[in-house]
Each structure stands twice: as C-alpha cells, then as structure tokens.
Design an enzyme around this catalytic site. Sequence first.
Site, mmCIF file in Angstrom:
data_model
loop_
_atom_site.group_PDB
_atom_site.id
_atom_site.type_symbol
_atom_site.label_atom_id
_atom_site.label_comp_id
_atom_site.label_asym_id
_atom_site.label_seq_id
_atom_site.Cartn_x
_atom_site.Cartn_y
_atom_site.Cartn_z
ATOM 1 N N ILE A 175 17.418 14.611 -0.209
ATOM 2 C CA ILE A 175 16.433 15.446 0.503
ATOM 3 C C ILE A 175 15.276 15.803 -0.431
ATOM 4 N N THR A 218 22.143 13.425 -12.094
ATOM 5 C CA THR A 218 23.569 13.119 -11.971
ATOM 6 C C THR A 218 23.668 11.775 -11.251
ATOM 7 N N THR A 236 23.025 25.272 3.500
ATOM 8 C CA THR A 236 23.652 24.405 4.499
ATOM 9 C C THR A 236 24.291 25.203 5.629
ATOM 10 N N ASP A 237 24.492 24.543 6.771
ATOM 11 C CA ASP A 237 25.200 25.200 7.881
ATOM 12 C C ASP A 237 26.702 25.328 7.599
ATOM 13 N N GLU A 238 27.195 24.576 6.582
ATOM 14 C CA GLU A 238 28.639 24.584 6.324
ATOM 15 C C GLU A 238 29.154 25.936 5.853
ATOM 16 N N TYR A 253 32.933 22.849 -1.672
ATOM 17 C CA TYR A 253 31.473 22.689 -1.587
ATOM 18 C C TYR A 253 30.845 23.849 -0.821
ATOM 19 N N SER A 254 31.338 24.089 0.408
ATOM 20 C CA SER A 254 30.678 25.123 1.221
ATOM 21 C C SER A 254 30.892 26.513 0.625
ATOM 22 N N LYS A 261 28.285 26.892 -2.044
ATOM 23 C CA LYS A 261 26.967 27.135 -1.452
ATOM 24 C C LYS A 261 26.890 28.566 -0.896
ATOM 25 N N LEU A 302 28.393 9.633 5.490
ATOM 26 C CA LEU A 302 28.790 8.822 6.645
ATOM 27 C C LEU A 302 27.754 7.772 7.072
ATOM 28 N N HIS A 343 39.215 19.508 7.182
ATOM 29 C CA HIS A 343 38.013 18.969 7.845
ATOM 30 C C HIS A 343 37.479 19.908 8.928
ATOM 31 N N TYR A 353 11.358 4.443 -19.907
ATOM 32 C CA TYR A 353 10.752 5.380 -20.856
ATOM 33 C C TYR A 353 11.493 5.443 -22.183
HETATM 34 P P1 NAD Z 1 21.990 15.016 -3.353
HETATM 35 O O1 NAD Z 1 23.398 15.065 -3.852
HETATM 36 O O2 NAD Z 1 21.469 13.770 -2.748
HETATM 37 O O3 NAD Z 1 20.994 15.400 -4.548
HETATM 38 C C1 NAD Z 1 21.240 16.442 -5.440
HETATM 39 C C2 NAD Z 1 20.237 16.352 -6.575
HETATM 40 O O4 NAD Z 1 20.488 17.463 -7.465
HETATM 41 C C3 NAD Z 1 20.372 15.069 -7.416
HETATM 42 O O5 NAD Z 1 19.095 14.547 -7.699
HETATM 43 C C4 NAD Z 1 21.054 15.546 -8.681
HETATM 44 O O6 NAD Z 1 20.726 14.770 -9.824
HETATM 45 C C5 NAD Z 1 20.538 16.977 -8.799
HETATM 46 N N1 NAD Z 1 21.431 17.844 -9.585
HETATM 47 C C6 NAD Z 1 22.775 17.994 -9.417
HETATM 48 N N2 NAD Z 1 23.258 18.853 -10.337
HETATM 49 C C7 NAD Z 1 22.185 19.271 -11.068
HETATM 50 C C8 NAD Z 1 22.046 20.182 -12.154
HETATM 51 N N3 NAD Z 1 23.089 20.819 -12.697
HETATM 52 N N4 NAD Z 1 20.805 20.392 -12.655
HETATM 53 C C9 NAD Z 1 19.726 19.732 -12.133
HETATM 54 N N5 NAD Z 1 19.817 18.858 -11.130
HETATM 55 C C10 NAD Z 1 21.035 18.630 -10.589
HETATM 56 O O7 NAD Z 1 21.854 16.238 -2.355
HETATM 57 P P2 NAD Z 1 21.010 16.344 -1.001
HETATM 58 O O8 NAD Z 1 21.814 15.787 0.102
HETATM 59 O O9 NAD Z 1 19.649 15.873 -1.234
HETATM 60 O O10 NAD Z 1 21.006 17.942 -0.806
HETATM 61 C C11 NAD Z 1 19.991 18.746 -1.407
HETATM 62 C C12 NAD Z 1 20.242 20.189 -1.075
HETATM 63 O O11 NAD Z 1 20.245 20.376 0.331
HETATM 64 C C13 NAD Z 1 21.602 20.704 -1.558
HETATM 65 O O12 NAD Z 1 21.429 22.014 -2.029
HETATM 66 C C14 NAD Z 1 22.483 20.674 -0.312
HETATM 67 O O13 NAD Z 1 23.477 21.658 -0.380
HETATM 68 C C15 NAD Z 1 21.456 20.992 0.759
HETATM 69 N N6 NAD Z 1 21.750 20.458 2.110
HETATM 70 C C16 NAD Z 1 22.047 19.126 2.266
HETATM 71 C C17 NAD Z 1 22.242 18.627 3.557
HETATM 72 C C18 NAD Z 1 22.549 17.167 3.800
HETATM 73 O O14 NAD Z 1 22.848 16.792 4.934
HETATM 74 N N7 NAD Z 1 22.480 16.294 2.803
HETATM 75 C C19 NAD Z 1 22.151 19.493 4.657
HETATM 76 C C20 NAD Z 1 21.863 20.844 4.451
HETATM 77 C C21 NAD Z 1 21.637 21.310 3.163
HETATM 78 O O1 DAU Z 2 26.200 20.114 7.431
HETATM 79 C C1 DAU Z 2 25.412 19.929 6.291
HETATM 80 C C2 DAU Z 2 26.183 19.137 5.271
HETATM 81 O O2 DAU Z 2 26.235 17.793 5.731
HETATM 82 C C3 DAU Z 2 25.584 19.215 3.871
HETATM 83 O O3 DAU Z 2 25.637 20.544 3.418
HETATM 84 C C4 DAU Z 2 26.347 18.287 2.912
HETATM 85 O O4 DAU Z 2 25.710 18.304 1.642
HETATM 86 C C5 DAU Z 2 26.320 16.886 3.477
HETATM 87 O O5 DAU Z 2 27.059 16.019 2.636
HETATM 88 C C6 DAU Z 2 26.895 16.872 4.890
HETATM 89 O O6 DAU Z 2 28.318 17.161 4.875
HETATM 90 P P1 DAU Z 2 29.354 16.376 5.820
HETATM 91 O O7 DAU Z 2 30.699 16.483 5.212
HETATM 92 O O8 DAU Z 2 29.192 16.801 7.232
HETATM 93 O O9 DAU Z 2 28.738 14.892 5.670
HETATM 94 P P2 DAU Z 2 29.450 13.461 5.467
HETATM 95 O O10 DAU Z 2 28.388 12.426 5.641
HETATM 96 O O11 DAU Z 2 30.275 13.413 4.224
HETATM 97 O O12 DAU Z 2 30.431 13.384 6.715
HETATM 98 C C7 DAU Z 2 29.926 13.481 8.030
HETATM 99 C C8 DAU Z 2 31.122 13.447 8.975
HETATM 100 O O13 DAU Z 2 31.692 12.124 8.917
HETATM 101 C C9 DAU Z 2 32.236 14.391 8.572
HETATM 102 O O14 DAU Z 2 32.862 14.885 9.746
HETATM 103 C C10 DAU Z 2 33.214 13.504 7.801
HETATM 104 C C11 DAU Z 2 33.049 12.164 8.471
HETATM 105 N N1 DAU Z 2 33.247 10.972 7.602
HETATM 106 C C12 DAU Z 2 32.609 10.930 6.413
HETATM 107 C C13 DAU Z 2 32.769 9.860 5.575
HETATM 108 C C14 DAU Z 2 32.073 9.810 4.220
HETATM 109 C C15 DAU Z 2 34.058 9.926 8.050
HETATM 110 O O15 DAU Z 2 34.626 9.967 9.149
HETATM 111 N N2 DAU Z 2 34.206 8.853 7.217
HETATM 112 C C16 DAU Z 2 33.612 8.776 5.984
HETATM 113 O O16 DAU Z 2 33.819 7.772 5.264
#
Ligand code: NAD
Ligand code: DAU
Length: 359
Positions: free
Chosen positions: A11, A35, A133-135, A159-160, A163, A199, A293, A350
């Site tokens: 994001i 990371t 996050t909504d989690e 995780y949740s 957060k 997913l 889950h 770099y």
């Molecule tokens: P991501 O895992 O793709 O990226 C995380 C980034 O943070 C990476 O670039 C990583 O290198 C960096 N990072 C991790 N630990 C660090 C540290 N100690 N210091 C500096 N940088 C560090 O995550 P994402 O999916 O892009 O999510 C970004 C944010 O949005 C998170 O806070 C997550 O909780 C939140 N969020 C994600 C979703 C989703 O669906 N992916 C939904 C709602 C909220």
């Molecule tokens: O709701 C917001 C969250 O959405 C963010 O805060 C998290 O950072 C982000 O990773 C995401 O969490 P989920 O656990 O919902 O996402 P994921 O893509 O891991 O899984 C989506 C759904 O699919 C969940 O119900 C688990 C299921 N799943 C996931 C994987 C990786 C499967 O069924 N098979 C899989 O292999």
Amino acid sequence: MLFVTGGAGFIGSNFILDYLAATQDEALLNIDKLTYAGNPYNLSTLENNPRYRFSQTDICDSTIIAELFTRYRPRAIAHFAAESHVDRSIASPDEFVRTNVNGTFNLLEAARRYWSTLEGKEREEFRFLHVSTDEVYGTLGPRDAPFSEITPYAPNSPYSASKAASDHLVRAYHHTYGLPVLTTNCSNNYGPYHFPEKLIPLVISNALDGKPLPIYGDGMQIRDWLYVKDHCSAIREVLARGTPGETYNVGGWNEKANLDVVHTLCDILDELAPKADGSYRDQISFVKDRPGHDRRYAIDARKIERELGWKPAETFESGIRKTVAWYLANPEWVANVRSGNYMNWIEQQYGGSASAQPA
Ligand code: NAD
Ligand code: DAU
C-alpha cells in the site's frame, strides 16, 4: 516534507506513486527497513524525481528516527510500516509486536518531541496519520452490522492484536499530549504490487504457474475488498481534511466470500490467459483452515463518505479486472519477488548505500 513509513510495501508504494502524481511541490521521505515485504523496484520510476527521498531505516531505531525529524522537519507523517501478514503472525509473532507496537510507539515519541518544539502554523498543521486495519474489530456473524468507528475492539490474531495496541497508543497520544493524530481502519486491499503471500496475488500467480490454489477451510469466510488506489485517495483526504483525534473506517462495500473471489479470478484468467485445456478452477484445492480464522469482516464507510466526501472510484468488478491485467502485464515483478532477487536491489543499484537519493 511528508514522511511515509513502510513506503516500499504494497500500500505504501501505491500511496507514494499516487501522492506524488496527485500533489505538487511537496517532497516526501520514504522511511522503510526493507524487510522481505519491502520492494524498492515498486518505486524505481522515482529514481530521478527530486521530490522523492528514501531512507533505509527501522522505525524502532529511535536515534535515526529522531535525527530524521530534526533534519527534515516534516509537516506530517503517514505511518504504513508494519508486519502485515496474519499467517506469519501466527507462526512467529515477535516481529509483529516489535514493529507494530514498539515501532509505532517510537514514532509517536519522536513526533511528540518534535511537535512540542513547533509554534504557530507549523504546530497547528502537523499531523500523524496512522494506517490501521478493520481486523482490530474482530469477527462478524452473518447478520451483524458492519464495523463502524464505535465498534469495540476485539482482535483475534497476533497481527490484529498488535495493530490494536498501536491504535490505542495513537489514541492515547492525542488524549494525553494533544498530538494531532488521525487513524484510518481499512478493509482488505488488492491491486498492483501486492505481495504474492496474500490471497489474491497468490491465486493469480499460482494459477499461471499451474500450481494448486489453496482455499482455507470451506472458503466461505468473507472479506470486504477495496482497490488499493481507493485506499490511497482516502488517506490523502484524511490527511488533508480529517479532524485530529478522529478515526475513519475505509471500505468499498464489497463483501465477498473467498471462494467467490477465487472463482472470479479463475474466470477472468480463463478469458484473458486461457489454458490449453480446462479451467483454472480445476486447480482449486481446499486446505487446512487458518487457526482462529475470522469469519467475516465488513466496513461501514459512511463517516468518511459523509464528512470528507470520499468515495471509492472502483467497483470490485472493475478493480479485480485491472488487478489481473496488471499481473499478466508484469510477470517479471512476480518472478523477481518469488526468487527474492529484489532483495539484492539496493546492493546492485547503490552498492549497499542506505539512501537511494542521498540527502
Ligand atoms: P506490506 O507488508 O506490504 O508492507 C510493509 C512495509 O513496511 C514494507 O515495505 C516493510 O519493509 C516495511 N517495514 C516493516 N517493518 C518495518 C520496520 N521495523 N521499520 C521500517 N519499515 C518496516 O504491508 P501493506 O499491506 O502495504 O500494509 C501497510 C499498512 O496498511 C500496514 O500498517 C497494514 O496493517 C495496513 N493495512 C493493510 C491492509 C491490506 O489489505 N494489505 C488493509 C488495511 C490496513
Ligand atoms: O482486513 C484487512 C487485512 O487484510 C489487513 O490488515 C492485512 O494486513 C491483510 O493481510 C489482510 O488480511 P487477511 O488475512 O484478510 O488477508 P489474506 O490475503 O491473508 O487472506 C484473505 C482471506 O483468504 C482470509 O480469509 C484467508 C484466506 N486465504 C488466504 C491465503 C493466503 C486462503 O483461503 N488461502 C490462502 O492461501
């Protein structure tokens, strides 16, 4: 100067590209530890952009974070950096507590110290936007109302929980010290640069590689999907016009069962990249469920719509097509991520320098 933490992640990198395109003049410093989830290739088009700076820094490093505040005097910080994958948090929760809780605490402390030195307009305009996050709200039954900003917190995974802890710290820094914080709680994002452990990108890349498409449990768990660029526009709006101390739920009103999402992905792939024989649906494989889950997430996004006039631009149908098309057009990005080659990028580009645009 805007600070963005975690800007090399899914994001964060979409946000940086979106923010630089949608705004003028303001420079941006991406603070990212890089990371496994941080991929600087996502931002390679910005190499010569004078508005973009990068610092390879751990948000838990209080000395460097304090130095960055003193040196760049940011007018705001958008805090994305986190460990984000639920399954990894179940396997090894330590890093989630370290980065998500201690890292956020460290940023809050640095921001508070810096903000306390500001006066007048600079002090008034400073913002700390925390991306959550909504989690944190836990899980819903089939007939429960969607999560609103007043739904009690009930996180279920490490995780949740990490957060949720960070959200509470952010809230407390406003209540106790008056730090002008904003929190967004968003539903599941999808779109370009999504790491193929989650997913949607996992299913697209496994499908194209002829591998099984793993569905946890019965596949009837529900997520509320939002195209990542709509999350980025919501964050821009909250940063620009949100009320300090408030939280905003962000979602696209797109509740879908996992199995339906996977069927949709297979059907689009059948159309855009047909197999010689049969359908991608044939690769679906039901596997052991995720422990603890959450069954259903759904976001009530009426507050951000009403107060800030934000609305998503994409429906699930339009966003998911764009996403599949992006993965089909960028096979080298997936190959690079899967091989781990992107981790060598800083070294190659770099010679190990910590700053992509030495500042
Ligand atoms: P991501 O895992 O793709 O990226 C995380 C980034 O943070 C990476 O670039 C990583 O290198 C960096 N990072 C991790 N630990 C660090 C540290 N100690 N210091 C500096 N940088 C560090 O995550 P994402 O999916 O892009 O999510 C970004 C944010 O949005 C998170 O806070 C997550 O909780 C939140 N969020 C994600 C979703 C989703 O669906 N992916 C939904 C709602 C909220
Ligand atoms: O709701 C917001 C969250 O959405 C963010 O805060 C998290 O950072 C982000 O990773 C995401 O969490 P989920 O656990 O919902 O996402 P994921 O893509 O891991 O899984 C989506 C759904 O699919 C969940 O119900 C688990 C299921 N799943 C996931 C994987 C990786 C499967 O069924 N098979 C899989 O292999």
